[in-house]
Motif scaffolding. Structure first.
Motif, PDB file in Angstrom:
ATOM      1  N   ILE A 171       1.005  -1.298   0.077  1.00  0.00           N
ATOM      2  CA  ILE A 171       0.020   0.013  -0.136  1.00  0.00           C
ATOM      3  C   ILE A 171       0.743   1.094   0.155  1.00  0.00           C
ATOM      4  O   ILE A 171       1.971   1.412   0.791  1.00  0.00           O
ATOM      5  N   ALA A 172       0.555   2.211  -0.810  1.00  0.00           N
ATOM      6  CA  ALA A 172       1.458   3.351  -1.009  1.00  0.00           C
ATOM      7  C   ALA A 172       0.481   4.387  -0.457  1.00  0.00           C
ATOM      8  O   ALA A 172      -0.543   4.737  -1.130  1.00  0.00           O
ATOM      9  N   PHE A 173       1.234   5.315   0.286  1.00  0.00           N
ATOM     10  CA  PHE A 173       0.259   6.606   0.647  1.00  0.00           C
ATOM     11  C   PHE A 173       1.201   7.746   0.013  1.00  0.00           C
ATOM     12  O   PHE A 173       2.419   7.808   0.196  1.00  0.00           O
ATOM     13  N   HIS A 174       0.500   8.801  -0.181  1.00  0.00           N
ATOM     14  CA  HIS A 174       1.133  10.091  -0.869  1.00  0.00           C
ATOM     15  C   HIS A 174       0.133  11.267  -0.623  1.00  0.00           C
ATOM     16  O   HIS A 174      -1.009  11.200  -1.021  1.00  0.00           O
ATOM     17  N   ASN A 175       0.630  12.480  -0.013  1.00  0.00           N
ATOM     18  CA  ASN A 175       0.084  13.446  -0.046  1.00  0.00           C
ATOM     19  C   ASN A 175       0.568  14.121  -1.115  1.00  0.00           C
ATOM     20  O   ASN A 175       1.529  15.093  -0.965  1.00  0.00           O
ATOM     21  N   PRO A 176      -0.341  14.338  -2.062  1.00  0.00           N
ATOM     22  CA  PRO A 176      -0.168  15.179  -3.398  1.00  0.00           C
ATOM     23  C   PRO A 176      -0.339  16.815  -3.107  1.00  0.00           C
ATOM     24  O   PRO A 176      -0.039  17.547  -4.055  1.00  0.00           O
ATOM     25  N   GLY A 177      -0.843  17.123  -2.096  1.00  0.00           N
ATOM     26  CA  GLY A 177      -1.319  18.406  -1.730  1.00  0.00           C
ATOM     27  C   GLY A 177      -0.219  19.456  -1.235  1.00  0.00           C
ATOM     28  O   GLY A 177       1.000  19.010  -1.080  1.00  0.00           O
ATOM     29  N   GLU A 178      -0.453  20.468  -1.114  1.00  0.00           N
ATOM     30  CA  GLU A 178       0.223  21.574  -0.535  1.00  0.00           C
ATOM     31  C   GLU A 178       0.297  21.804   0.965  1.00  0.00           C
ATOM     32  O   GLU A 178       0.895  22.577   1.464  1.00  0.00           O
ATOM     33  N   VAL A 179      -0.602  21.370   1.579  1.00  0.00           N
ATOM     34  CA  VAL A 179      -0.821  21.388   3.136  1.00  0.00           C
ATOM     35  C   VAL A 179      -1.035  19.849   3.618  1.00  0.00           C
ATOM     36  O   VAL A 179      -0.954  19.040   2.904  1.00  0.00           O
ATOM     37  N   PRO A 180      -0.468  19.623   4.881  1.00  0.00           N
ATOM     38  CA  PRO A 180      -0.606  18.346   5.632  1.00  0.00           C
ATOM     39  C   PRO A 180      -1.986  17.706   5.450  1.00  0.00           C
ATOM     40  O   PRO A 180      -2.971  18.308   5.505  1.00  0.00           O
ATOM     41  N   ALA A 181      -2.164  16.446   5.133  1.00  0.00           N
ATOM     42  CA  ALA A 181      -3.043  15.820   5.332  1.00  0.00           C
ATOM     43  C   ALA A 181      -3.281  14.895   6.678  1.00  0.00           C
ATOM     44  O   ALA A 181      -2.362  14.722   7.281  1.00  0.00           O
ATOM     45  N   ARG A 182      -4.349  15.140   7.210  1.00  0.00           N
ATOM     46  CA  ARG A 182      -4.735  14.466   8.684  1.00  0.00           C
ATOM     47  C   ARG A 182      -5.828  13.547   8.392  1.00  0.00           C
ATOM     48  O   ARG A 182      -6.849  13.654   7.809  1.00  0.00           O
ATOM     49  N   TYR A 183      -5.480  12.252   8.936  1.00  0.00           N
ATOM     50  CA  TYR A 183      -6.618  11.165   8.731  1.00  0.00           C
ATOM     51  C   TYR A 183      -6.372  10.179  10.124  1.00  0.00           C
ATOM     52  O   TYR A 183      -5.456  10.160  10.752  1.00  0.00           O
ATOM     53  N   ALA A 184      -7.676   9.543  10.132  1.00  0.00           N
ATOM     54  CA  ALA A 184      -7.726   8.560  11.081  1.00  0.00           C
ATOM     55  C   ALA A 184      -7.910   7.153  10.401  1.00  0.00           C
ATOM     56  O   ALA A 184      -8.458   7.214   9.216  1.00  0.00           O
ATOM     57  N   VAL A 185      -7.209   6.169  10.926  1.00  0.00           N
ATOM     58  CA  VAL A 185      -7.189   4.895  10.618  1.00  0.00           C
ATOM     59  C   VAL A 185      -7.846   3.975  11.526  1.00  0.00           C
ATOM     60  O   VAL A 185      -7.532   4.036  12.720  1.00  0.00           O
ATOM     61  N   VAL A 186      -8.724   3.112  11.312  1.00  0.00           N
ATOM     62  CA  VAL A 186      -9.694   2.451  12.423  1.00  0.00           C
ATOM     63  C   VAL A 186      -9.234   0.817  11.559  1.00  0.00           C
ATOM     64  O   VAL A 186      -9.526   0.712  10.505  1.00  0.00           O
ATOM     65  N   LEU A 187      -8.399   0.123  12.358  1.00  0.00           N
ATOM     66  CA  LEU A 187      -8.207  -1.262  12.027  1.00  0.00           C
ATOM     67  C   LEU A 187      -8.310  -2.323  12.940  1.00  0.00           C
ATOM     68  O   LEU A 187      -8.388  -2.069  14.221  1.00  0.00           O
ATOM     69  N   THR A 188      -8.321  -3.597  12.322  1.00  0.00           N
ATOM     70  CA  THR A 188      -8.408  -4.650  13.029  1.00  0.00           C
ATOM     71  C   THR A 188      -7.665  -5.978  12.547  1.00  0.00           C
ATOM     72  O   THR A 188      -7.569  -5.874  11.386  1.00  0.00           O
ATOM     73  N   ALA A 189      -7.122  -6.641  13.400  1.00  0.00           N
ATOM     74  CA  ALA A 189      -6.509  -8.033  12.836  1.00  0.00           C
ATOM     75  C   ALA A 189      -6.707  -9.251  13.755  1.00  0.00           C
ATOM     76  O   ALA A 189      -7.417  -9.005  14.926  1.00  0.00           O
ATOM     77  N   ALA A 190      -6.665 -10.178  13.102  1.00  0.00           N
ATOM     78  CA  ALA A 190      -6.703 -11.467  13.957  1.00  0.00           C
ATOM     79  C   ALA A 190      -6.129 -11.635  15.070  1.00  0.00           C
ATOM     80  O   ALA A 190      -6.403 -12.179  16.410  1.00  0.00           O
ATOM     81  N   ASP A 191      -4.761 -11.072  15.311  1.00  0.00           N
ATOM     82  CA  ASP A 191      -3.871 -11.210  16.205  1.00  0.00           C
ATOM     83  C   ASP A 191      -3.304  -9.568  16.254  1.00  0.00           C
ATOM     84  O   ASP A 191      -2.253  -9.396  15.862  1.00  0.00           O
ATOM     85  N   LEU A 192      -3.803  -8.923  17.458  1.00  0.00           N
ATOM     86  CA  LEU A 192      -3.183  -7.724  17.985  1.00  0.00           C
ATOM     87  C   LEU A 192      -2.147  -8.178  18.973  1.00  0.00           C
ATOM     88  O   LEU A 192      -1.404  -7.180  19.306  1.00  0.00           O
TER      89      LEU A 192
END
Length: 192
Positions: A171-192
């Motif tokens: 998975i590739a993340f890129h912020n193409p903008g001119e300001v910071p990007a702020r985001y929330a990630v909600v994730l789950t896995a079988a084994d935390l």
């Protein structure tokens, strides 16, 4: 030059990785094979002699079968409340992105919430082999813009957009903008 807190964090990360490796009965060579990270680099990270990047930590976590959040959790059980001032924060030395583990530790929940701020123009590639380690996540872009490439398909997100994905490959993340990007990630896995 690294600050004292950066050096301390590198040492704590290294100790946590070593502890997780040993608790799983893995040698350095076995973790190197499972993660695709050289034995020498793992050893340097475990001794706190290297500031690992997001991509390196992703590979180590995949090899250990844990979420990245597991590296920042304290061993002691927490309560149901995680005050912002007590939430672990880490900055990727390559891209400058800032990652905050929002979820309270020690609740037994299989859900993790992470807040990320990605600088303008920054790129991060997470390409660790998952090997049966299922990671479901939803990314909710709060501010800015973000381009994600998952499974060879690019998704361009604007503020307010939410992308659900199964992270089982690069998975590739890129912020193409001119300001910071702020985001929330909600994730789950079988084994935390």
């Amino acid at each position: 030059m690294d600050s004292v807190s950066d050096i301390d964090l590198d040492r704590r990360l290294g100790a946590r990785i070593k502890g997780l490796r040993q608790s799983r009965g893995l040698t350095l060579d076995q973790l190197a094979e499972r993660s695709g990270v050289s034995r020498a680099m793992i050893s340097r990270v475990e001794r706190g002699e290297s500031s690992p990047t997001a991509a390196l930590l992703d590979r180590l976590c995949a090899g250990l079968g844990v979420l990245l959040s597991a590296l920042f959790r304290e061993e002691a059980q927490g309560g149901p409340l995680a005050r912002r001032s007590e939430q672990p924060v880490w900055t990727d030395p390559d891209s400058g992105y800032v990652r905050r583990s929002v979820s309270p530790a020690g609740t037994g929940s299989q859900i993790e919430i992470v807040e990320v701020e990605m600088p303008a123009g920054a790129r991060v590639l997470l390409d660790a082999p998952r090997g049966g380690f299922r990671l479901d996540q939803q990314l909710w872009l709060l501010e800015g813009e973000l381009s994600l490439t998952v499974g060879g398909r690019e998704h361009r997100l604007a503020a307010g957009d939410c992308l659900a994905m199964l992270l089982d490959g690069p998975i590739a993340f890129h912020n193409p903008g001119e300001v910071p990007a702020r985001y929330a990630v909600v994730l789950t896995a079988a084994d935390l």
